[in-house]
Enzyme design. Structure first.
Site, PDB file in Angstrom:
ATOM      1  N   MET A  30       0.854  -1.195   0.000  1.00  0.00           N
ATOM      2  CA  MET A  30       0.000   0.000   0.000  1.00  0.00           C
ATOM      3  C   MET A  30       0.891   1.246   0.000  1.00  0.00           C
ATOM      4  O   MET A  30       0.452   2.331   0.389  1.00  0.00           O
ATOM      5  CB  MET A  30      -0.936  -0.016   1.210  1.00  0.00           C
ATOM      6  CG  MET A  30      -1.887  -1.216   1.169  1.00  0.00           C
ATOM      7  SD  MET A  30      -3.393  -0.980   2.107  1.00  0.00           S
ATOM      8  CE  MET A  30      -2.743  -0.792   3.743  1.00  0.00           C
ATOM      9  N   GLY A  31       2.159   1.088  -0.396  1.00  0.00           N
ATOM     10  CA  GLY A  31       3.065   2.233  -0.460  1.00  0.00           C
ATOM     11  C   GLY A  31       3.604   2.602   0.906  1.00  0.00           C
ATOM     12  O   GLY A  31       3.557   1.805   1.842  1.00  0.00           O
ATOM     13  N   LEU A  33       6.696   2.975   1.627  1.00  0.00           N
ATOM     14  CA  LEU A  33       7.606   1.827   1.736  1.00  0.00           C
ATOM     15  C   LEU A  33       8.711   2.053   2.762  1.00  0.00           C
ATOM     16  O   LEU A  33       9.196   3.166   2.941  1.00  0.00           O
ATOM     17  CB  LEU A  33       8.230   1.550   0.361  1.00  0.00           C
ATOM     18  CG  LEU A  33       7.233   1.289  -0.771  1.00  0.00           C
ATOM     19  CD1 LEU A  33       7.980   0.973  -2.065  1.00  0.00           C
ATOM     20  CD2 LEU A  33       6.279   0.152  -0.434  1.00  0.00           C
ATOM     21  N   GLY A  36      11.310  -3.029   5.376  1.00  0.00           N
ATOM     22  CA  GLY A  36      10.609  -4.325   5.347  1.00  0.00           C
ATOM     23  C   GLY A  36      10.125  -4.635   3.932  1.00  0.00           C
ATOM     24  O   GLY A  36      10.322  -5.746   3.425  1.00  0.00           O
ATOM     25  N   HIS A  37       9.504  -3.634   3.285  1.00  0.00           N
ATOM     26  CA  HIS A  37       9.049  -3.845   1.898  1.00  0.00           C
ATOM     27  C   HIS A  37      10.242  -4.088   0.972  1.00  0.00           C
ATOM     28  O   HIS A  37      10.194  -4.962   0.103  1.00  0.00           O
ATOM     29  CB  HIS A  37       8.325  -2.593   1.365  1.00  0.00           C
ATOM     30  CG  HIS A  37       7.065  -2.239   2.091  1.00  0.00           C
ATOM     31  ND1 HIS A  37       6.954  -1.124   2.894  1.00  0.00           N
ATOM     32  CD2 HIS A  37       5.857  -2.854   2.124  1.00  0.00           C
ATOM     33  CE1 HIS A  37       5.725  -1.062   3.375  1.00  0.00           C
ATOM     34  NE2 HIS A  37       5.043  -2.098   2.936  1.00  0.00           N
ATOM     35  N   GLN A  61     -10.324  -2.386   2.702  1.00  0.00           N
ATOM     36  CA  GLN A  61      -9.793  -3.156   3.834  1.00  0.00           C
ATOM     37  C   GLN A  61      -9.649  -2.302   5.094  1.00  0.00           C
ATOM     38  O   GLN A  61      -9.136  -2.765   6.106  1.00  0.00           O
ATOM     39  CB  GLN A  61      -8.472  -3.833   3.472  1.00  0.00           C
ATOM     40  CG  GLN A  61      -7.260  -2.922   3.353  1.00  0.00           C
ATOM     41  CD  GLN A  61      -6.020  -3.690   2.942  1.00  0.00           C
ATOM     42  OE1 GLN A  61      -5.904  -4.115   1.805  1.00  0.00           O
ATOM     43  NE2 GLN A  61      -5.086  -3.871   3.864  1.00  0.00           N
ATOM     44  N   GLY A 147       5.118  -9.861   4.177  1.00  0.00           N
ATOM     45  CA  GLY A 147       5.890  -9.821   5.420  1.00  0.00           C
ATOM     46  C   GLY A 147       5.218 -10.596   6.542  1.00  0.00           C
ATOM     47  O   GLY A 147       3.988 -10.644   6.629  1.00  0.00           O
ATOM     48  N   SER A 185       6.803  -0.356  10.112  1.00  0.00           N
ATOM     49  CA  SER A 185       5.426  -0.268   9.614  1.00  0.00           C
ATOM     50  C   SER A 185       5.227   1.106   8.993  1.00  0.00           C
ATOM     51  O   SER A 185       5.811   2.099   9.471  1.00  0.00           O
ATOM     52  CB  SER A 185       4.454  -0.435  10.793  1.00  0.00           C
ATOM     53  OG  SER A 185       3.181   0.043  10.435  1.00  0.00           O
ATOM     54  N   SER A 186       4.400   1.157   7.972  1.00  0.00           N
ATOM     55  CA  SER A 186       4.128   2.446   7.325  1.00  0.00           C
ATOM     56  C   SER A 186       3.448   3.404   8.300  1.00  0.00           C
ATOM     57  O   SER A 186       3.527   4.616   8.150  1.00  0.00           O
ATOM     58  CB  SER A 186       3.216   2.234   6.117  1.00  0.00           C
ATOM     59  OG  SER A 186       3.806   1.304   5.246  1.00  0.00           O
TER      60      SER A 186
HETATM   61  O1  PAF Z   1      -0.047  -5.682   3.671  1.00  0.00           O
HETATM   62  C1  PAF Z   1      -0.469  -4.802   2.903  1.00  0.00           C
HETATM   63  O2  PAF Z   1       0.205  -3.798   2.631  1.00  0.00           O
HETATM   64  C2  PAF Z   1      -1.871  -4.944   2.324  1.00  0.00           C
HETATM   65  O3  PAF Z   1      -2.740  -5.511   3.235  1.00  0.00           O
HETATM   66  C3  PAF Z   1      -1.885  -5.680   0.978  1.00  0.00           C
HETATM   67  C4  PAF Z   1      -1.447  -7.122   1.139  1.00  0.00           C
HETATM   68  C5  PAF Z   1      -1.001  -4.968  -0.019  1.00  0.00           C
HETATM   69  C6  PAF Z   1      -3.322  -5.689   0.432  1.00  0.00           C
HETATM   70  O4  PAF Z   1      -3.809  -4.401   0.253  1.00  0.00           O
END
Ligand code: PAF
Length: 279
Positions: A30-31, A33, A36-37, A61, A147, A185-186
């Site tokens: 979800m950007g 970043l 971790g990403h 979500q 992750g 975490s973002s």
């Molecule tokens: O973990 C995330 O960043 C989100 O839940 C994902 C898996 C990209 C789905 O939107």
């Protein structure tokens, strides 16, 4: 590195790569970043020929409108990090591109979604399931990387792949931590300077539980951990669960794979973390 905003254009390019026999590694995000990403991007780079990263803040979500509104959106710096990490393609769609029509799809993830995050964030995992399934259909990757910090999400995605019979292999990346133990975490950028000082207490509580496994029951440790966290946080849950079923355990004998999972609010920021316990 190229950025695509439409499904059609991305698929056209990926089709060309597939025709050449290239394997595709996919990192959905979800950007906003962080390291971790980027470690997942490195994992994908090492395992596959082509690396695709999606950046999409998925509205369906989020159960809390403030969380969605305040979710950091940092496309320019994300793109710079991805270029450095030698990502090949960014998929950066709009909400209309992903959801041209109202979403009615409903998943049944069974007991996996009734506990912890599922119990506290109504509809969250359905929203994750819908978007990840759609992204998997679009990218048609060989391997996808997630992750372990979102441990329950990882279990849900594995289940999704079974339900939808998708050909993708789901790979897990280790949680990356700041020097003081705070899981990356973002959402961390939203912590105030004062709250940031308390944030590592989540990881130290998880470690305290791990160190005290020998002399206390899971139930006692869960209660103590909630008390410890309550000093500076508003904890939602602290649970010791079986790592496969995610169901709470009462005795150590109930599992060979104990994992402690926690969600706690610090100011207006909700943090989650987990630790695999060493028996
Ligand atoms: O973990 C995330 O960043 C989100 O839940 C994902 C898996 C990209 C789905 O939107």
């Amino acid at each position: 590195m190229k950025t695509y905003n439409t499904i059609k254009e991305l698929q056209k390019e990926l089709e060309v790569q597939k025709q050449k026999g290239k394997t595709i590694g996919f990192v959905p995000t979800m950007g906003a970043l962080h390291a971790g990403h980027i470690s997942l991007v490195h994992q994908a780079r090492a395992a596959c020929d082509i690396v695709v990263v999606s950046i999409f803040v998925n509205p369906i979500q989020f159960n809390n409108p403030e969380d969605l509104d305040k979710y950091p959106r940092t496309f320019e710096s994300d793109a710079t990090l991805l270029e450095e990490a030698t990502c090949d393609y960014i998929f950066y769609p709009t909400v209309d591109e992903m959801y041209p029509e109202k979403v009615n799809q409903k998943y049944d993830f069974g007991l996996l979604e009734t506990v912890m995050e599922g119990a506290f964030r109504e509809g969250h995992f359905n929203g994750v399931g819908v978007v990840v399934n759609k992204l998997f259909e679009i990218v048609n990757a060989d391997q996808a990387f997630f992750g372990k910090k979102d441990f329950q999400q990882l279990a849900i995605i594995r289940r999704l792949v079974e339900i939808e019979k998708l050909p993708v292999k789901v790979m897990a990346g280790e949680t990356m931590r700041e020097c003081d133990g705070l899981a990356m975490s973002s959402r961390n950028v939203r912590l105030t300077e004062e709250d940031r000082k308390f944030a590592p207490e989540i990881f130290s509580t998880l470690n305290w539980v791990n160190e005290n496994m020998g002399n206390q029951s899971p139930t006692e440790l869960m209660e103590e951990a909630m008390k410890k966290l309550s000093v500076h946080f508003k904890p939602e849950y602290f649970q010791i669960v079986d790592g496969l079923t995610l169901q709470k355990i009462n005795k150590w004998e109930d599992t060979n794979y104990p994992i402690a999972c926690v969600a706690a609010n610090l100011g207006r920021v909700r943090l989650i973390d987990n630790l695999e316990l060493n028996r």
